[in-house]
Design a protein around this motif. Structure first.
Motif, PDB file in Angstrom:
ATOM      1  N   GLY A  34       0.589  -1.109   0.089  1.00 49.61           N
ATOM      2  CA  GLY A  34      -0.168   0.053  -0.042  1.00 49.61           C
ATOM      3  C   GLY A  34       0.894   1.238  -0.075  1.00 49.61           C
ATOM      4  O   GLY A  34       2.065   1.213  -0.384  1.00 49.61           O
ATOM      5  N   ILE A  35       0.322   2.112   0.609  1.00 46.32           N
ATOM      6  CA  ILE A  35       1.086   3.630   0.600  1.00 46.32           C
ATOM      7  C   ILE A  35       2.371   3.536   1.566  1.00 46.32           C
ATOM      8  O   ILE A  35       2.396   2.480   2.533  1.00 46.32           O
ATOM      9  CB  ILE A  35       0.192   4.581   1.075  1.00 46.32           C
ATOM     10  N   GLN A 631      -2.627  -0.471  -9.019  1.00 47.87           N
ATOM     11  CA  GLN A 631      -2.706   0.622  -8.164  1.00 47.87           C
ATOM     12  C   GLN A 631      -4.038   1.392  -7.995  1.00 47.87           C
ATOM     13  O   GLN A 631      -4.626   1.694  -7.106  1.00 47.87           O
ATOM     14  CB  GLN A 631      -1.625   1.880  -8.459  1.00 47.87           C
ATOM     15  N   SER A 632      -5.016   1.184  -9.308  1.00 47.83           N
ATOM     16  CA  SER A 632      -6.231   1.703  -9.150  1.00 47.83           C
ATOM     17  C   SER A 632      -7.265   1.001  -8.265  1.00 47.83           C
ATOM     18  O   SER A 632      -8.071   1.816  -7.832  1.00 47.83           O
ATOM     19  CB  SER A 632      -6.797   1.876 -10.595  1.00 47.83           C
ATOM     20  N   LEU A 633      -6.951  -0.150  -8.114  1.00 46.61           N
ATOM     21  CA  LEU A 633      -7.676  -1.008  -7.202  1.00 46.61           C
ATOM     22  C   LEU A 633      -7.194  -1.275  -6.038  1.00 46.61           C
ATOM     23  O   LEU A 633      -7.830  -1.805  -5.156  1.00 46.61           O
ATOM     24  CB  LEU A 633      -8.040  -2.443  -7.921  1.00 46.61           C
ATOM     25  N   ASN A 634      -6.059  -0.781  -5.766  1.00 46.90           N
ATOM     26  CA  ASN A 634      -5.201  -1.059  -4.472  1.00 46.90           C
ATOM     27  C   ASN A 634      -5.087  -2.701  -3.987  1.00 46.90           C
ATOM     28  O   ASN A 634      -5.425  -2.996  -3.159  1.00 46.90           O
ATOM     29  CB  ASN A 634      -5.804  -0.328  -3.212  1.00 46.90           C
ATOM     30  N   LYS A 675      -5.990  -3.584   0.640  1.00 49.72           N
ATOM     31  CA  LYS A 675      -5.807  -2.729   1.700  1.00 49.72           C
ATOM     32  C   LYS A 675      -6.470  -1.572   1.553  1.00 49.72           C
ATOM     33  O   LYS A 675      -6.459  -0.838   0.650  1.00 49.72           O
ATOM     34  CB  LYS A 675      -4.155  -2.538   1.572  1.00 49.72           C
ATOM     35  N   THR A 676      -7.200  -1.418   2.777  1.00 51.47           N
ATOM     36  CA  THR A 676      -7.989   0.106   2.773  1.00 51.47           C
ATOM     37  C   THR A 676      -7.235   0.933   3.277  1.00 51.47           C
ATOM     38  O   THR A 676      -6.139   0.817   3.852  1.00 51.47           O
ATOM     39  CB  THR A 676      -9.478  -0.294   3.665  1.00 51.47           C
ATOM     40  N   LYS A 677      -7.933   2.217   3.388  1.00 51.47           N
ATOM     41  CA  LYS A 677      -7.194   3.444   3.618  1.00 51.47           C
ATOM     42  C   LYS A 677      -7.033   3.550   5.047  1.00 51.47           C
ATOM     43  O   LYS A 677      -6.149   4.283   5.810  1.00 51.47           O
ATOM     44  CB  LYS A 677      -7.995   4.594   3.382  1.00 51.47           C
ATOM     45  N   ASN A 678      -8.002   2.452   5.791  1.00 54.08           N
ATOM     46  CA  ASN A 678      -7.801   2.690   7.513  1.00 54.08           C
ATOM     47  C   ASN A 678      -6.937   1.445   7.919  1.00 54.08           C
ATOM     48  O   ASN A 678      -7.270   0.819   8.972  1.00 54.08           O
ATOM     49  CB  ASN A 678      -9.101   2.493   8.068  1.00 54.08           C
TER      50      ASN A 678
END
Length: 735
Positions: A34-35, A631-634, A675-678
């Protein structure tokens, strides 16, 4: 003078625009999961740069129009470069970094000192949690299946005991340590590898080849050092839960807290499997049923002196059984329905304390208590083992010499209810004391040349004095090419009570032909590492090795002289292990990554002029991992696998219809993770895509299965898991 000023401004565009720079480069930096926050990004050849924030976002302002190379770096990751054309206004770019390919990671196993991997004279392979997450497993034993040259070997088709082979050598030649302490040893090598929580592993370091000059007995073929997380650097909270379509459930949980001047890391692993599956229809479970819990606690004390002090402990309990499908605990130890039931209770304490003196003195210590209560059919095996270990090291740098002095002491107590600990009809527990001293001098001959000289002297109360020297040389040709040469000796004191579990499962009788002398090995190893960087951000890493090991007094179980016996004795001749291996990492800037490993092995024994290939040793092994992130779908896709060449198997002679050699076989897996943002990661996939099991092409696996209490019952015909294709689904969270 005016002409000179105009000429300077034309040919120095960065300076000419210093007063009017408005162009901005913005972007996001990612890794395989992820990030990637807090990475360093800069424009090569300028003083312009920035770092990514907690969301992986970065911005570099005031860049003149033109063509540049953007460089990104982060500790433990491969630095990347990417071309970019800056136009007037805002510019955007995304960068992807990969973990585990950098030669500058810190290692400690090769020399007992923390050094960057590129500076170590001893080649050390590093495997991070990211590597193991590509194919999630419930224990350390299974997780090593995708490490090139390392193979988890099952030794019993019912109780699923196993050990770890390095470069084709049997499990007893591999030393497994936790935080540098040799506590997974003797009795615990059979079941102790299955209870180390994966969520608490910071990295695993692998050294192939003898390391007895630093670590003593058992480090003959190589060693695996499990480094647990530093409490100060661990996540506040982490969880990892997954289940499979076979009914397996694995739960990892960890958190850290600060208490006074100390930081404590707590972790627990729970694994449960209770489905008696028999897909090969032989009347026996294909996989042992297990109920296991492991609790871990590690403390890091922040002392005013700045000296390090860590203390850790682990408790482990497991109830496992395998056998006829109708078995339950009511039949434990009876002759009605055959089952192998093992209760294991174990605790460990280990620590590292830097003494509060001016000299760099470090005291390391560990203690383990292992209790096994088991029945193999009607055969009761009750065993206790206690191992105490302490080591004092002094690290001193004097001009071009980096010295390490050490003194170690190992105490081992073992008792069971077999003739192994009986003398004159009385119980006689085995106690061994092994003090040792060692010296190592790492000499900087020149900026690109290092020479390491080391030696160890141990005294064993049964075998006397044992001397093990070693030599290592490293030539850093440049920052992209490193050559290493290692030579050394190793020794191993045999522990028969655990080295062959077939002595307990099945009906073979153990015959010890003579008083066994320690094995000795002599090894040379060549290693070459090359790094290749491309302007588009692509990276290729090559790690090639060749080795030759010669064994004297080799102790190799003989299954073939008599189908009803296992015979032990020192080989009247010699054994040899030779081979070559290649590891390749290829990282593309678009998020595609390849990890490929190949090894060619030849392990043989020569006795009375006759050379034979060692049983359960493959001639070729290959591993791979392919990772791609959309990347667009993570969304990250991981395709992992291994392939093995044929190996000699244990049969009951020429009339046995089972194959005496395994075929080429492969275990392949695929995983999808999002992977989600949280910080929640959802993952799932399929294991063993080819549905490969050793029963394919064989009429049966277990000899004498129709009469498990009879003289022909034998469970030693096994080389891979009986667990076929299955799906899995899991979720991870960290804070």
């Amino acid at each position: 003078m005016l002409f000179a000023f105009v000429n300077y401004m034309i040919y120095n565009p960065l300076h000419s625009q210093e007063l009017n720079q408005t162009n901005t480069l913005k972007g996001v930096i990612y890794d395989d999961n992820g990030i990637l926050p807090f990475a360093n990004i800069y424009i090569e050849g300028t003083s312009l740069g920035s770092s990514s924030d907690e969301n992986g976002v970065f911005s570099i302002e005031n860049i003149p129009v033109g063509n540049y190379k953007v460089v990104a770096s982060f500790t433990g990751y491969t630095p990347i470069k990417k071309k970019v054309s800056i136009v007037a206004g805002k510019n955007k770019i995304n960068l992807v970094m990969s973990q585990g390919s950098s030669l500058d990671e810190v290692v400690i196993t090769g020399t007992l000192k923390a050094v960057s991997r590129s500076e170590s004279p001893v080649p050390v392979e590093i495997y991070s949690p990211t590597f193991f997450k590509k194919n999630p497993t419930p224990n350390l034993f299974e997780s090593l299946q995708n490490v090139n040259g390392v193979r988890p070997q099952l030794n019993c088709s019912i109780c699923n005991t196993g050990d770890i082979h390095i470069n084709g050598l049997e499990g007893p030649y591999t030393l497994v340590m936790i935080d540098g302490m040799p506590i997974v040893s003797g009795l615990s090598t059979v079941y102790g590898l299955s209870g180390i929580p994966n969520s608490l592993i910071d990295r695993i370091e692998v050294v192939k080849g003898p390391a007895s000059s630093l670590y003593g007995s058992e480090a003959v073929g190589g060693l695996i050092n499990v480094i647990t997380k530093n409490p100060n650097d661990a996540p506040e909270v982490s969880t990892d839960v997954f289940a499979t379509s076979w009914g397996e459930t694995n739960i990892d949980f960890g958190f850290k807290t600060k208490l006074g001047n100390a930081t404590a890391l707590f972790g627990a692993n729970y694994f449960y499997y209770d489905q008696a599956i028999d897909n090969n229809n032989d009347g026996f479970t294909d996989l042992t049923l297990q109920d296991r819990i492991s609790i871990f606690n590690k403390w890091n004390f922040n002392r005013k002196s700045g000296k390090n002090f860590t203390l850790a402990g682990r408790f482990y309990y497991e109830d496992r059984w395998g056998g006829e499908n109708e078995w339950n605990s009511d039949f434990r130890g009876s002759d009605q329905i055959y089952g192998e039931s093992i209760y294991t209770a174990r605790y460990e304490i280990l620590g590292n304390y830097e003494l509060p003196v001016e000299e760099p003195l470090t005291l390391s210590f560990s203690y383990t208590d292992h209790d096994q209560d088991s029945y193999y059919g009607t055969v009761s095996y009750q065993a206790k083992q206690r191992i105490g270990f302490t080591q004092l090291t002094w690290d001193k740098k004097i001009k071009s010499h980096d010295l390490l002095f050490g003194a170690a002491y190992r105490y081992q107590y073992y008792d069971d209810n077999t003739p192994a600990t009986t003398s004159n009809g009385q119980n006689d527990p085995e106690e061994t004391n092994t003090p040792g001293i060692f010296l190592q001098d790492e000499i900087t001959l020149a900026p690109k040349h290092k020479l390491l000289l080391g030696a160890r002297l141990d005294y064993h109360n049964r075998h006397g004095t044992i001397f093990t020297p070693r030599l290592a040389y490293k030539w850093s040709i440049n920052d992209k090419n490193i050559f290493r040469f290692n030579a050394g000796t190793g020794f191993r004191v045999v522990n028969l009570f655990t080295e062959d579990h077939a002595a307990l499962t099945g009906s073979r009788e153990v015959i010890i032909e003579e008083d066994l002398n320690p094995e000795e090995s002599y090894n040379v190893n060549l290693n070459y590492i090359k790094k290749i960087f491309f302007d588009n951000g692509t990276f290729i890493g090559l790690d090639a090795s060749a080795w030759y090991t010669y064994f004297t007094n080799a102790i190799i179980p003989d299954y073939e002289t008599n189908a009803e016996e296992i015979r032990y004795g020192n080989l009247d001749g010699h054994a040899v292990s030779t081979g070559v291996s290649l590891n390749t990492d290829i990282n593309f800037s678009n998020g595609l990554k390849f990890t490929i490993g190949m090894s060619g092995l030849n392990v043989s024994n020569t006795e009375n002029g006759v050379t034979t290939r060692q049983i359960l040793t493959e001639s070729f092994t290959g591993t791979w991992g392919v990772t791609y992130k959309i990347q667009s779908l993570n969304l990250t896709i991981d395709y992992t696998g291994n392939v093995y060449g044929p190996m000699r198997l244990v049969t009951q002679g020429p009339d046995d219809p089972r194959k005496d050699k395994s075929p080429w076989w492969s275990i392949q897996n695929i995983q999808f993770s999002h992977k989600t943002k949280n910080n929640i990661e959802i993952y799932g996939g399929i294991k063993n895509l080819l549905d490969w099991t050793p029963s394919r092409g064989n009429p049966f696996l277990i000899a004498g299965a129709d009469d498990p209490f009879g003289p022909d019952f034998d469970t030693t015909y096994i080389y891979a898991s009986n667990q076929g294709i299955r799906g899995f689904l899991g979720v991870r969270y960290f804070l």
